[in-house]
Design a protein around this motif. Sequence first.
Motif, PDB file in Angstrom:
ATOM      1  N   THR A  42       0.827  -1.219   0.000  1.00 49.85           N
ATOM      2  CA  THR A  42       0.000   0.000   0.000  1.00 49.85           C
ATOM      3  C   THR A  42       0.856   1.262   0.000  1.00 49.85           C
ATOM      4  OG1 THR A  42      -0.035   0.184   2.419  1.00 49.85           O
ATOM      5  CG2 THR A  42      -1.791  -1.129   1.410  1.00 49.85           C
ATOM      6  N   GLY A  43       0.211   2.350  -0.384  1.00 50.84           N
ATOM      7  CA  GLY A  43       0.864   3.653  -0.317  1.00 50.84           C
ATOM      8  C   GLY A  43       1.116   4.068   1.118  1.00 50.84           C
ATOM      9  N   THR A  44       0.235   3.667   1.993  1.00 56.07           N
ATOM     10  CA  THR A  44       0.405   3.988   3.413  1.00 56.07           C
ATOM     11  C   THR A  44       1.690   3.347   3.938  1.00 56.07           C
ATOM     12  OG1 THR A  44      -1.980   4.166   3.706  1.00 56.07           O
ATOM     13  CG2 THR A  44      -0.674   3.749   5.694  1.00 56.07           C
ATOM     14  N   SER A  46       4.206   2.443   2.161  1.00 59.45           N
ATOM     15  CA  SER A  46       5.325   3.053   1.458  1.00 59.45           C
ATOM     16  C   SER A  46       5.753   4.340   2.162  1.00 59.45           C
ATOM     17  CB  SER A  46       4.885   3.341   0.013  1.00 59.45           C
ATOM     18  OG  SER A  46       5.963   3.677  -0.785  1.00 59.45           O
ATOM     19  N   ASN A  47       4.780   5.193   2.488  1.00 62.87           N
ATOM     20  CA  ASN A  47       5.104   6.424   3.221  1.00 62.87           C
ATOM     21  C   ASN A  47       5.707   6.103   4.587  1.00 62.87           C
ATOM     22  OD1 ASN A  47       4.322   8.379   1.318  1.00 62.87           O
ATOM     23  ND2 ASN A  47       2.187   8.302   1.965  1.00 62.87           N
ATOM     24  N   LEU A  48       5.158   5.096   5.252  1.00 62.75           N
ATOM     25  CA  LEU A  48       5.676   4.717   6.574  1.00 62.75           C
ATOM     26  C   LEU A  48       7.134   4.266   6.470  1.00 62.75           C
ATOM     27  CD1 LEU A  48       4.859   4.212   9.609  1.00 62.75           C
ATOM     28  CD2 LEU A  48       4.514   1.826   8.947  1.00 62.75           C
ATOM     29  N   LEU A 120       6.367  16.306   0.928  1.00 68.70           N
ATOM     30  CA  LEU A 120       5.349  16.954   0.091  1.00 68.70           C
ATOM     31  C   LEU A 120       4.504  15.885  -0.589  1.00 68.70           C
ATOM     32  CD1 LEU A 120       7.373  19.830  -1.671  1.00 68.70           C
ATOM     33  CD2 LEU A 120       5.997  19.947   0.429  1.00 68.70           C
ATOM     34  N   GLU A 121       3.398  16.314  -1.132  1.00 73.68           N
ATOM     35  CA  GLU A 121       2.501  15.410  -1.865  1.00 73.68           C
ATOM     36  C   GLU A 121       2.121  16.084  -3.178  1.00 73.68           C
ATOM     37  OE1 GLU A 121      -0.706  13.789   0.543  1.00 73.68           O
ATOM     38  OE2 GLU A 121      -2.071  13.908  -1.175  1.00 73.68           O
ATOM     39  N   ASN A 122       2.202  15.325  -4.284  1.00 74.98           N
ATOM     40  CA  ASN A 122       1.904  15.878  -5.608  1.00 74.98           C
ATOM     41  C   ASN A 122       1.358  14.765  -6.495  1.00 74.98           C
ATOM     42  OD1 ASN A 122       1.814  17.815  -7.599  1.00 74.98           O
ATOM     43  ND2 ASN A 122       4.015  17.792  -8.046  1.00 74.98           N
ATOM     44  N   ALA A 153       1.755   9.346  -4.750  1.00 77.41           N
ATOM     45  CA  ALA A 153       0.712   8.352  -5.056  1.00 77.41           C
ATOM     46  C   ALA A 153       0.131   8.645  -6.435  1.00 77.41           C
ATOM     47  CB  ALA A 153      -0.376   8.392  -3.989  1.00 77.41           C
ATOM     48  N   ARG A 154      -0.032   9.932  -6.717  1.00 76.33           N
ATOM     49  CA  ARG A 154      -0.616  10.367  -7.984  1.00 76.33           C
ATOM     50  C   ARG A 154       0.407  11.147  -8.810  1.00 76.33           C
ATOM     51  NH1 ARG A 154      -6.077   9.381  -6.959  1.00 76.33           N
ATOM     52  NH2 ARG A 154      -6.554   9.205  -4.748  1.00 76.33           N
ATOM     53  N   LEU A 155       1.679  10.747  -8.699  1.00 73.74           N
ATOM     54  CA  LEU A 155       2.756  11.440  -9.422  1.00 73.74           C
ATOM     55  C   LEU A 155       2.484  11.496 -10.922  1.00 73.74           C
ATOM     56  CD1 LEU A 155       5.632  12.653  -9.724  1.00 73.74           C
ATOM     57  CD2 LEU A 155       6.487  10.309  -9.819  1.00 73.74           C
ATOM     58  N   VAL A 186       5.066   5.934  -5.127  1.00 67.34           N
ATOM     59  CA  VAL A 186       4.121   5.964  -6.248  1.00 67.34           C
ATOM     60  C   VAL A 186       3.089   4.863  -6.036  1.00 67.34           C
ATOM     61  CG1 VAL A 186       3.869   5.661  -8.737  1.00 67.34           C
ATOM     62  CG2 VAL A 186       5.934   6.714  -7.837  1.00 67.34           C
ATOM     63  N   CYS A 187       1.815   5.164  -6.229  1.00 71.20           N
ATOM     64  CA  CYS A 187       0.764   4.135  -6.122  1.00 71.20           C
ATOM     65  C   CYS A 187       0.407   3.596  -7.506  1.00 71.20           C
ATOM     66  CB  CYS A 187      -0.501   4.710  -5.489  1.00 71.20           C
ATOM     67  SG  CYS A 187      -0.386   4.943  -3.712  1.00 71.20           S
ATOM     68  N   PHE A 188       0.365   2.281  -7.638  1.00 66.55           N
ATOM     69  CA  PHE A 188      -0.110   1.654  -8.874  1.00 66.55           C
ATOM     70  C   PHE A 188      -1.618   1.446  -8.835  1.00 66.55           C
ATOM     71  CE2 PHE A 188       4.241  -0.023  -8.107  1.00 66.55           C
ATOM     72  CZ  PHE A 188       4.872   0.682  -9.123  1.00 66.55           C
ATOM     73  N   SER A 189      -2.183   1.546  -7.651  1.00 62.80           N
ATOM     74  CA  SER A 189      -3.577   1.144  -7.439  1.00 62.80           C
ATOM     75  C   SER A 189      -4.555   2.305  -7.530  1.00 62.80           C
ATOM     76  CB  SER A 189      -3.701   0.513  -6.050  1.00 62.80           C
ATOM     77  OG  SER A 189      -3.242   1.433  -5.072  1.00 62.80           O
ATOM     78  N   LYS A 190      -4.069   3.486  -7.864  1.00 65.57           N
ATOM     79  CA  LYS A 190      -4.989   4.620  -8.013  1.00 65.57           C
ATOM     80  C   LYS A 190      -5.295   4.783  -9.499  1.00 65.57           C
ATOM     81  CE  LYS A 190      -5.126   5.543  -3.597  1.00 65.57           C
ATOM     82  NZ  LYS A 190      -4.492   6.645  -2.883  1.00 65.57           N
TER      83      LYS A 190
HETATM   84  C1  LIG Z   1      -4.128   6.552  -1.714  1.00 60.67           C
HETATM   85  C2  LIG Z   1      -3.031   7.412  -1.280  1.00 60.67           C
HETATM   86  C3  LIG Z   1      -2.076   6.933  -0.375  1.00 60.67           C
HETATM   87  C4  LIG Z   1      -2.148   5.590   0.299  1.00 60.67           C
HETATM   88  O1  LIG Z   1      -2.396   4.531  -0.493  1.00 60.67           O
HETATM   89  P1  LIG Z   1      -3.051   3.185   0.090  1.00 60.67           P
HETATM   90  O2  LIG Z   1      -2.589   2.198  -0.890  1.00 60.67           O
HETATM   91  O3  LIG Z   1      -4.527   3.424   0.088  1.00 60.67           O
HETATM   92  O4  LIG Z   1      -2.521   2.961   1.452  1.00 60.67           O
HETATM   93  C5  LIG Z   1      -1.054   7.774  -0.013  1.00 60.67           C
HETATM   94  N1  LIG Z   1      -0.978   9.016  -0.492  1.00 60.67           N
HETATM   95  C6  LIG Z   1      -1.879   9.513  -1.355  1.00 60.67           C
HETATM   96  C7  LIG Z   1      -1.708  10.904  -1.863  1.00 60.67           C
HETATM   97  C8  LIG Z   1      -2.936   8.729  -1.778  1.00 60.67           C
HETATM   98  O5  LIG Z   1      -3.822   9.227  -2.643  1.00 60.67           O
END
Ligand SMILES: *Cc1c(COP(=O)(O)O)cnc(C)c1O
Length: 330
Positions: A42-44, A46-48, A120-122, A153-155, A186-190
């Motif tokens: 997960t992205g969560t 990854s950030n952790l 940062l987040e972008n 996540a949404r790079l 980077v998230c693949f799942s979004k």
């Molecule tokens: C969805 C998202 C995450 C976390 O992703 P999960 O896979 O749901 O844990 C992190 N950062 C951003 C900006 C996101 O949109």
Amino acid sequence: MRAAMAAAPLGDDVFGADPSVNALQEKIADMLGFEAALFVPTGTQSNLCAILSHCGRGDEYIVGQQAHAYRWEGGGAAVFGSVQPQPLDHAADGTLPISAIEAAIKPDDAHFARTRLLALENTLGGKLLPFDYVQAATDLAKAKGLQRHLDGARLFNAAVAQAAQSGGDVRVEARRIAQCFESVSVCFSKGLGAPIGSALCGSRELIASAHRIRKMAGGGMRQSGFLAAAASHALDHHIDRLADDHALAKRLAAGLAGIDGLMVEAPQTNMVFVDLTGAAKERSVELLAALNAQGIHTMGLYRLRFVTHLDVDAAGVDRAVTAIRGFFNA
Ligand SMILES: *Cc1c(COP(=O)(O)O)cnc(C)c1O
């Protein structure tokens, strides 16, 4: 994507022996210009892994009030890492003002946590951070001796929007943004449309540390190559089409314009935020129920949020517009 998953060669990734995971990690690291990458569920996580690799107990990270890595991850960095967040308010364009970042960096003094990291987040809430800003903020962090992490996540949504502005190439823009940071998630799942998975990119040393934390967090996934194959397929086939999602978000916003009681924020990427005003405010629960009953999922945790993605087409957007207009008799 399902065919790619079915055909993926597998091994045990806990021992680094899954060829599909290894190939994905190399691919995303190469794309964004890093030495190494780590596939995580997960992205969560990854950030952790990133925050706990950059920071130790008693350190702090500067982050936005609305950032996922602060607000939407259950306080994980504090809970698991004893890392204190220093959240800052966003300007209207989603940026954290440079002067506020500078003011938040604590002097080296026993009274204070050690300011270690700027995160940062972008895109942030669907907003593209201006590239000049990203450069200036990360330059400041670097000059002050801070590490820099991007929740990307949404790079690729950011890269598509930035390329549309500059006339540049999407992959070049993604890399330009990423290279302002020491780590990028980077998230693949979004928007990219894989069922699961994110990657953390960074130096070999940082990724070795993240790998240890992933294991601690229970994110070592054994034969996860079929998931990595989905992510890899998404990188090959679903980046450029993000522009379609952005166009559909504009179509949705245009369709909702002028309805009494709705304030629609002009979308920059694939998210449309809508605030209910006046009498409509009292009807938010009713509206969400009515839309959900028609198969139109929207999130109303703080504002109405609509997200376009590869399972939503123009007909679907038009159906949503019709349903919302119907609800308001507009
Ligand atoms: C969805 C998202 C995450 C976390 O992703 P999960 O896979 O749901 O844990 C992190 N950062 C951003 C900006 C996101 O949109």
